[in-house]
Design a protein around this motif. Structure first.
Motif, PDB file in Angstrom:
ATOM      1  N   LEU A 124       0.331  11.833 -10.448  1.00 18.86           N
ATOM      2  CA  LEU A 124       2.244  11.166  -8.905  1.00 18.86           C
ATOM      3  C   LEU A 124       1.179  11.875  -7.802  1.00 18.86           C
ATOM      4  CD1 LEU A 124       4.683  12.859 -11.175  1.00 18.86           C
ATOM      5  CD2 LEU A 124       4.221  10.829 -10.592  1.00 18.86           C
ATOM      6  N   VAL A 125       0.626  12.800  -7.563  1.00 21.77           N
ATOM      7  CA  VAL A 125       0.364  13.421  -6.010  1.00 21.77           C
ATOM      8  C   VAL A 125      -0.348  11.998  -5.228  1.00 21.77           C
ATOM      9  CG1 VAL A 125      -2.011  15.082  -5.303  1.00 21.77           C
ATOM     10  CG2 VAL A 125       0.459  15.931  -6.751  1.00 21.77           C
ATOM     11  N   ILE A 126      -1.073  11.742  -7.076  1.00 18.50           N
ATOM     12  CA  ILE A 126      -2.892  10.653  -6.242  1.00 18.50           C
ATOM     13  C   ILE A 126      -1.660   9.295  -5.207  1.00 18.50           C
ATOM     14  CG2 ILE A 126      -4.360   9.171  -6.396  1.00 18.50           C
ATOM     15  CD1 ILE A 126      -5.477  10.792  -8.169  1.00 18.50           C
ATOM     16  N   LEU A 127      -0.218   9.063  -6.404  1.00 16.17           N
ATOM     17  CA  LEU A 127       0.212   8.096  -6.221  1.00 16.17           C
ATOM     18  C   LEU A 127       0.803   8.180  -4.578  1.00 16.17           C
ATOM     19  CD1 LEU A 127       1.576   6.920  -9.392  1.00 16.17           C
ATOM     20  CD2 LEU A 127      -0.323   5.594  -7.932  1.00 16.17           C
ATOM     21  N   LYS A 128       1.157   9.448  -4.683  1.00 20.22           N
ATOM     22  CA  LYS A 128       2.209   9.506  -3.219  1.00 20.22           C
ATOM     23  C   LYS A 128       1.356   9.579  -2.434  1.00 20.22           C
ATOM     24  CE  LYS A 128       5.114  13.480  -1.205  1.00 20.22           C
ATOM     25  NZ  LYS A 128       4.402  13.419  -0.317  1.00 20.22           N
ATOM     26  N   TYR A 129       0.001  10.075  -2.368  1.00 20.20           N
ATOM     27  CA  TYR A 129      -0.886   9.963  -1.124  1.00 20.20           C
ATOM     28  C   TYR A 129      -1.015   8.699  -0.479  1.00 20.20           C
ATOM     29  CZ  TYR A 129      -5.260  10.770   1.602  1.00 20.20           C
ATOM     30  OH  TYR A 129      -6.276  10.311   2.367  1.00 20.20           O
ATOM     31  N   LEU A 130      -1.202   7.537  -1.730  1.00 17.93           N
ATOM     32  CA  LEU A 130      -1.821   6.550  -1.760  1.00 17.93           C
ATOM     33  C   LEU A 130      -0.568   5.979  -0.761  1.00 17.93           C
ATOM     34  CD1 LEU A 130      -3.907   5.643  -5.291  1.00 17.93           C
ATOM     35  CD2 LEU A 130      -4.512   6.058  -2.450  1.00 17.93           C
ATOM     36  N   TYR A 131       0.536   6.222  -1.011  1.00 14.39           N
ATOM     37  CA  TYR A 131       1.835   5.570  -0.677  1.00 14.39           C
ATOM     38  C   TYR A 131       2.101   6.135   0.667  1.00 14.39           C
ATOM     39  CZ  TYR A 131       6.496   4.419   0.369  1.00 14.39           C
ATOM     40  OH  TYR A 131       7.838   3.909   0.194  1.00 14.39           O
ATOM     41  N   ASP A 132       2.309   7.798   0.865  1.00 14.61           N
ATOM     42  CA  ASP A 132       1.884   8.152   2.529  1.00 14.61           C
ATOM     43  C   ASP A 132       1.073   8.244   3.506  1.00 14.61           C
ATOM     44  OD1 ASP A 132       4.142   9.196   1.666  1.00 14.61           O
ATOM     45  OD2 ASP A 132       3.158  11.209   1.745  1.00 14.61           O
ATOM     46  N   HIS A 133      -0.230   7.328   2.895  1.00 18.03           N
ATOM     47  CA  HIS A 133      -1.592   6.674   3.624  1.00 18.03           C
ATOM     48  C   HIS A 133      -0.854   5.824   4.033  1.00 18.03           C
ATOM     49  CE1 HIS A 133      -5.687   5.967   5.149  1.00 18.03           C
ATOM     50  NE2 HIS A 133      -5.560   5.529   4.899  1.00 18.03           N
ATOM     51  N   LYS A 134      -0.350   4.923   3.151  1.00 20.45           N
ATOM     52  CA  LYS A 134      -0.315   2.921   3.154  1.00 20.45           C
ATOM     53  C   LYS A 134       1.213   3.097   4.368  1.00 20.45           C
ATOM     54  CE  LYS A 134       2.225  -0.854   2.093  1.00 20.45           C
ATOM     55  NZ  LYS A 134       2.306  -1.883   0.203  1.00 20.45           N
ATOM     56  N   GLN A 135       2.136   4.124   4.373  1.00 16.26           N
ATOM     57  CA  GLN A 135       3.205   4.140   5.408  1.00 16.26           C
ATOM     58  C   GLN A 135       2.785   5.113   6.767  1.00 16.26           C
ATOM     59  OE1 GLN A 135       6.203   3.054   5.019  1.00 16.26           O
ATOM     60  NE2 GLN A 135       5.667   2.947   2.453  1.00 16.26           N
ATOM     61  N   LYS A 136       1.291   5.564   6.927  1.00 16.17           N
ATOM     62  CA  LYS A 136       1.231   6.163   8.191  1.00 16.17           C
ATOM     63  C   LYS A 136       0.451   5.194   8.874  1.00 16.17           C
ATOM     64  CE  LYS A 136      -1.375  10.655   7.947  1.00 16.17           C
ATOM     65  NZ  LYS A 136      -1.481  11.292   7.671  1.00 16.17           N
ATOM     66  N   LYS A 137      -0.134   4.419   8.207  1.00 24.45           N
ATOM     67  CA  LYS A 137      -0.850   3.187   8.755  1.00 24.45           C
ATOM     68  C   LYS A 137      -0.593   2.618   9.096  1.00 24.45           C
ATOM     69  CE  LYS A 137      -4.922   0.661   7.312  1.00 24.45           C
ATOM     70  NZ  LYS A 137      -6.114   0.035   6.096  1.00 24.45           N
ATOM     71  N   GLU A 138       0.792   1.659   8.926  1.00 24.18           N
ATOM     72  CA  GLU A 138       1.960   0.930   8.853  1.00 24.18           C
ATOM     73  C   GLU A 138       2.523   1.332  10.118  1.00 24.18           C
ATOM     74  OE1 GLU A 138       4.072  -0.561   5.526  1.00 24.18           O
ATOM     75  OE2 GLU A 138       2.848  -1.425   4.747  1.00 24.18           O
ATOM     76  N   TYR A 139       2.680   2.732  10.125  1.00 24.23           N
ATOM     77  CA  TYR A 139       3.620   3.489  11.657  1.00 24.23           C
ATOM     78  C   TYR A 139       2.626   2.890  12.652  1.00 24.23           C
ATOM     79  CZ  TYR A 139       5.755   6.876  14.068  1.00 24.23           C
ATOM     80  OH  TYR A 139       6.054   7.194  15.386  1.00 24.23           O
ATOM     81  N   LYS A 140       1.332   3.531  12.789  1.00 25.59           N
ATOM     82  CA  LYS A 140       0.387   3.577  13.961  1.00 25.59           C
ATOM     83  C   LYS A 140       0.351   1.227  14.609  1.00 25.59           C
ATOM     84  CE  LYS A 140      -2.296   7.923  12.370  1.00 25.59           C
ATOM     85  NZ  LYS A 140      -3.733   8.233  12.325  1.00 25.59           N
ATOM     86  N   GLU A 141       0.466   1.517  13.698  1.00 20.07           N
ATOM     87  CA  GLU A 141      -0.054  -0.224  13.932  1.00 20.07           C
ATOM     88  C   GLU A 141       1.368  -0.538  14.301  1.00 20.07           C
ATOM     89  OE1 GLU A 141      -1.638  -3.894  14.570  1.00 20.07           O
ATOM     90  OE2 GLU A 141      -2.606  -1.681  13.192  1.00 20.07           O
ATOM     91  N   ARG A 142       2.157  -0.074  14.432  1.00 18.67           N
ATOM     92  CA  ARG A 142       3.621  -0.837  14.757  1.00 18.67           C
ATOM     93  C   ARG A 142       3.905  -0.500  16.043  1.00 18.67           C
ATOM     94  NH1 ARG A 142       6.619   0.089   9.868  1.00 18.67           N
ATOM     95  NH2 ARG A 142       7.334   2.228  10.421  1.00 18.67           N
TER      96      ARG A 142
END
Length: 99
Positions: free
Chosen positions: A60-78
């Motif tokens: 669960l922690v790994i999946l949360k980290y992967l999801y948060d990393h993806k969201q953070k990357k998209e936010y920086k790109e926007r």
């Protein structure tokens, strides 16, 4: 360390699945139901349960980290796309002329 975040996450999830299988199938279902295990049944039941629950939490922690990393990357790109460089011209006002 040159592996991408997704590859490291996948390796971590695979390790957690292996730990879960070891804790559940070997410790809980095999060792803890033996007639007289070396440390007693209770110790192996607690150990197997702890390993199983810990591996589930790890997934669960790994999946949360992967999801948060993806969201953070998209936010920086926007944020990068919205940012426009503006060069302000120096305006000559009365205060600037008097000095």
């Amino acid at each position: 360390m040159s592996k991408s975040v997704k590859q490291r996450g996948l390796i971590g999830i695979i390790c957690c699945i292996i730990l879960f299988a070891f804790g559940y199938f070997f410790v809980l279902n095999y060792v803890s139901i033996m007639e007289k295990p070396p440390l007693g049944n209770t110790v192996y039941i607690l150990l197997g349960s702890t390993i199983s629950i810990g591996s589930i939490l790890g997934i669960l922690v790994i999946l949360k980290y992967l999801y948060d990393h993806k969201q953070k990357k998209e936010y920086k790109e926007r944020k990068r796309r919205k940012h426009k460089v503006l060069y302000l011209k120096k305006s000559r006002t009365k205060n600037n002329l008097s000095k």
